[in-house]
Design a protein around this motif. Sequence first.
Motif, PDB file in Angstrom:
ATOM      1  N   ARG A   1      46.064  -9.567   0.418  1.00 52.43           N
ATOM      2  CA  ARG A   1      45.483  -8.622   1.357  1.00 52.43           C
ATOM      3  C   ARG A   1      46.294  -7.333   1.385  1.00 52.43           C
ATOM      4  NH1 ARG A   1      44.623 -11.189   7.019  1.00 52.43           N
ATOM      5  NH2 ARG A   1      42.751  -9.913   7.078  1.00 52.43           N
TER       6      ARG A   1
ATOM      7  N   ASP B   1      39.583  -6.774   5.876  1.00 54.20           N
ATOM      8  CA  ASP B   1      40.465  -7.774   5.270  1.00 54.20           C
ATOM      9  C   ASP B   1      41.818  -7.135   4.943  1.00 54.20           C
ATOM     10  OD1 ASP B   1      41.160 -10.261   4.228  1.00 54.20           O
ATOM     11  OD2 ASP B   1      40.632  -9.626   2.201  1.00 54.20           O
ATOM     12  N   CYS B   2      42.627  -6.956   5.991  1.00 55.41           N
ATOM     13  CA  CYS B   2      43.953  -6.357   5.801  1.00 55.41           C
ATOM     14  C   CYS B   2      44.877  -6.815   6.927  1.00 55.41           C
ATOM     15  CB  CYS B   2      43.860  -4.832   5.785  1.00 55.41           C
ATOM     16  SG  CYS B   2      43.171  -4.116   7.273  1.00 55.41           S
TER      17      CYS B   2
ATOM     18  N   ALA C   1      35.705 -11.615   1.168  1.00 55.57           N
ATOM     19  CA  ALA C   1      37.098 -11.894   1.474  1.00 55.57           C
ATOM     20  C   ALA C   1      37.431 -13.362   1.311  1.00 55.57           C
ATOM     21  CB  ALA C   1      37.410 -11.446   2.895  1.00 55.57           C
TER      22      ALA C   1
ATOM     23  N   ASN D   1      42.977  -5.498  -6.346  1.00 56.30           N
ATOM     24  CA  ASN D   1      43.447  -6.634  -5.550  1.00 56.30           C
ATOM     25  C   ASN D   1      43.448  -7.916  -6.377  1.00 56.30           C
ATOM     26  OD1 ASN D   1      44.493  -7.645  -3.184  1.00 56.30           O
ATOM     27  ND2 ASN D   1      42.486  -8.159  -2.320  1.00 56.30           N
TER      28      ASN D   1
END
Length: 385
Positions: free
Chosen positions: A2, A26-27, A129, A258
Amino acid sequence: MRYKILTVDDSKTVRIIVKKAFKSYDCDIIEAANGVEGLATAAKESPDVILLDVTMPVMDGVEMLTKLKSDPALKGIPVIMLTAEGGRDNVLKIAKIGVRDYIVKPFKEELLVEKVGRIIDLKPIGDGAQAKAKSIFDPASILVVEDKPAIVQQIQDGIKHTPWKIIGVNTTGEAIDHCSKTPPDVVIISLSLPDEAAFTLFRLLRTNVKTKYTPIFGLVVKTDTTVLQQAQQVGFSSIVTKPIEAQDLEAKIAKAMNLDTSERYFATEDNILLMRLPENTTPGVVAEVTQYLKPKTADAVDSGICRVVVDLHALKHFDMTVIKLLFTTMQTFRELALQYVLVGNSQIVTECKGFEDTKGWQFVDSVEDAKAQLNKGAPVLATAG
């Protein structure tokens, strides 16, 4: 993996607002109350973006920014300054230190998300996610918009060992056509295209729903700082400088997408966890391995694996960052009561004997020899710590 956003502000209210703004994405939001805490947290967590208040006790935002940009390990982290209306001019003055953007308080959450979203690929929670993270070994498409074929060829050659497909186009028109038909995973645009075409293309891609969240890199000669700063202010996801360093480019693409890069360093073979360091173990590689070390080891233990081979056979030479990593690695293994064996080449073995703390380390010649040692129930061969 993340994204991490570090908010450095002495106002707890502002930190709460920041957390609230990103709760749907999503962090991870990490907090610090002043510049001193901010620097320490940045060094520990390696955030992807820092939201930095200007006026704070202990150490203000300007001093923290200055120290951040003078630290080789931290200077690449994008910073968005938060300031009161009266501090706008001050932010513009310090922009030359390396501010990516600024926001005037009070601000709307939407503006905060928009500006951070220009730097990192924010994805709503639930929008993929929960899906399996993409690996560094999965295929991807990289569109390079560059009118110099030699540069496209250089990129293709530099990352030809990856499964990524590099598509080169000469003009922005070709790029738009390609993106409308097959949106790429990453777009790299030469900032030297005539008539500021790169910036026009960037804005068009950002307004296209198919490429709204696609990471877009700017490609610029390292000494062209004016264009480089312009690209940062516009919101390019990352900047790649010429001459191109392939390893740096690969790392930036992996981060922008990512991707899970752990498979480069960790694998499971014959019920043994295998940890490998590459030939060129840079500080960036050490940071990646450190990040994955504990979760990968924990997963192995959770699966019933209690033996590890640390393969340093490809490593060219030691330095202090690698030595520190290996101390941390062996400490982790000891805490979990794992048996481990080191594999090294003659150069590494010789260099180890030159350090007081590592001269007692013992190695075998190959992974197969290490596995054989472990299968015999041999004791731990390295005696670090």
